[in-house]
Design a protein around this motif. Structure first.
Motif, PDB file in Angstrom:
ATOM      1  N   SER A  34       0.755  -1.219   0.239  1.00  8.64           N
ATOM      2  CA  SER A  34       0.047  -0.360   0.012  1.00  8.64           C
ATOM      3  C   SER A  34       0.979   1.212  -0.080  1.00  8.64           C
ATOM      4  O   SER A  34       0.502   2.707   0.029  1.00  8.64           O
ATOM      5  N   LEU A  35       2.069   1.373   0.131  1.00  9.77           N
ATOM      6  CA  LEU A  35       2.964   2.026  -0.409  1.00  9.77           C
ATOM      7  C   LEU A  35       3.354   2.976  -0.870  1.00  9.77           C
ATOM      8  O   LEU A  35       4.152   1.771  -2.343  1.00  9.77           O
ATOM      9  N   SER A  36       2.993   3.927  -0.923  1.00  6.14           N
ATOM     10  CA  SER A  36       3.426   5.108  -2.699  1.00  6.14           C
ATOM     11  C   SER A  36       3.644   6.267  -2.254  1.00  6.14           C
ATOM     12  O   SER A  36       3.134   6.965  -0.985  1.00  6.14           O
ATOM     13  N   TRP A  37       4.907   6.780  -2.810  1.00  3.82           N
ATOM     14  CA  TRP A  37       5.018   8.391  -2.601  1.00  3.82           C
ATOM     15  C   TRP A  37       5.139   8.877  -4.097  1.00  3.82           C
ATOM     16  O   TRP A  37       5.208   8.816  -5.316  1.00  3.82           O
TER      17      TRP A  37
ATOM     18  N   LYS B  57       5.357  14.538  -6.915  1.00  6.28           N
ATOM     19  CA  LYS B  57       5.072  15.931  -7.075  1.00  6.28           C
ATOM     20  C   LYS B  57       4.533  16.641  -6.165  1.00  6.28           C
ATOM     21  O   LYS B  57       4.313  17.982  -5.995  1.00  6.28           O
ATOM     22  N   ALA B  58       3.002  15.846  -4.993  1.00  4.49           N
ATOM     23  CA  ALA B  58       2.892  16.481  -4.310  1.00  4.49           C
ATOM     24  C   ALA B  58       3.724  16.511  -2.437  1.00  4.49           C
ATOM     25  O   ALA B  58       3.595  17.049  -2.030  1.00  4.49           O
ATOM     26  N   GLY B  59       4.719  15.856  -2.533  1.00  2.00           N
ATOM     27  CA  GLY B  59       5.629  15.875  -1.607  1.00  2.00           C
ATOM     28  C   GLY B  59       4.552  14.532  -0.411  1.00  2.00           C
ATOM     29  O   GLY B  59       5.435  15.422   0.822  1.00  2.00           O
ATOM     30  N   THR B  60       4.426  13.383  -0.708  1.00  9.37           N
ATOM     31  CA  THR B  60       3.396  13.056  -0.104  1.00  9.37           C
ATOM     32  C   THR B  60       3.428  11.433   0.106  1.00  9.37           C
ATOM     33  O   THR B  60       3.802  11.044  -0.899  1.00  9.37           O
TER      34      THR B  60
ATOM     35  N   MET C 118       9.620  10.715   5.698  1.00  9.37           N
ATOM     36  CA  MET C 118       9.047   8.981   6.890  1.00  9.37           C
ATOM     37  C   MET C 118      10.626   8.676   7.429  1.00  9.37           C
ATOM     38  O   MET C 118      11.356   8.614   7.222  1.00  9.37           O
ATOM     39  N   PRO C 119      10.265   8.030   9.005  1.00 11.97           N
ATOM     40  CA  PRO C 119      11.512   7.260   9.360  1.00 11.97           C
ATOM     41  C   PRO C 119      11.416   6.111   9.257  1.00 11.97           C
ATOM     42  O   PRO C 119      11.564   5.615   7.938  1.00 11.97           O
TER      43      PRO C 119
ATOM     44  N   PHE D 146      -7.048   9.821   7.147  1.00 14.32           N
ATOM     45  CA  PHE D 146      -6.816  10.192   8.052  1.00 14.32           C
ATOM     46  C   PHE D 146      -5.091  10.946   7.261  1.00 14.32           C
ATOM     47  O   PHE D 146      -4.015  10.418   6.492  1.00 14.32           O
ATOM     48  N   GLN D 147      -4.533  13.040   7.391  1.00 14.45           N
ATOM     49  CA  GLN D 147      -3.904  12.976   7.791  1.00 14.45           C
ATOM     50  C   GLN D 147      -2.702  12.859   8.496  1.00 14.45           C
ATOM     51  O   GLN D 147      -3.378  13.807   9.655  1.00 14.45           O
ATOM     52  N   ALA D 148      -1.788  12.919   8.437  1.00 15.26           N
ATOM     53  CA  ALA D 148      -0.488  12.513   9.567  1.00 15.26           C
ATOM     54  C   ALA D 148       0.031  13.601   9.267  1.00 15.26           C
ATOM     55  O   ALA D 148       0.689  14.814   8.445  1.00 15.26           O
ATOM     56  N   SER D 149       0.140  13.774  10.891  1.00 16.02           N
ATOM     57  CA  SER D 149       0.736  15.252  10.947  1.00 16.02           C
ATOM     58  C   SER D 149       2.264  14.465  11.343  1.00 16.02           C
ATOM     59  O   SER D 149       3.318  15.958  11.585  1.00 16.02           O
TER      60      SER D 149
END
Length: 86
Positions: free
Chosen positions: A19-22, A25-28, A48-49, A70-73
């Motif tokens: 499920s992990l994607s980078w 362009k958005a830096g997310t 990311m840690p 969920f928008q993680a901070s």
């Protein structure tokens, strides 16, 4: 879920493998967190840690967005694997 929107809280679960994607362009970074009964898509806009990996159990701080993601901070490194006992 509407009552939780905009409020800060911590969620925990396993990072679903695959499920992990980078999005450069958005830096997310986006990933899915799951527990035995639920899953939620998480978006994180920071570094990311180092020990963050699919299959690991993690906790993330942030807010529930209107679209249900969920928008993680923050992904506290001391919360990796330590608060997620099942």
């Amino acid at each position: 879920a509407a009552a939780l929107q905009g409020r800060s809280f911590r969620i925990a679960g396993m990072v679903v493998p695959g499920s992990l994607s980078w999005d450069a362009k958005a830096g997310t970074t986006e990933f899915v967190l799951a527990d035995t009964n639920n899953s939620i898509e998480v978006t994180y806009k920071s570094v990311m840690p180092n020990n963050f990996k699919p299959g690991n159990r993690v906790a993330v701080d942030g807010k529930l967005a209107p679209d249900g993601t969920f928008q993680a901070s923050d992904i506290p490194t001391n919360a990796l694997c330590n608060v997620c006992h099942t």
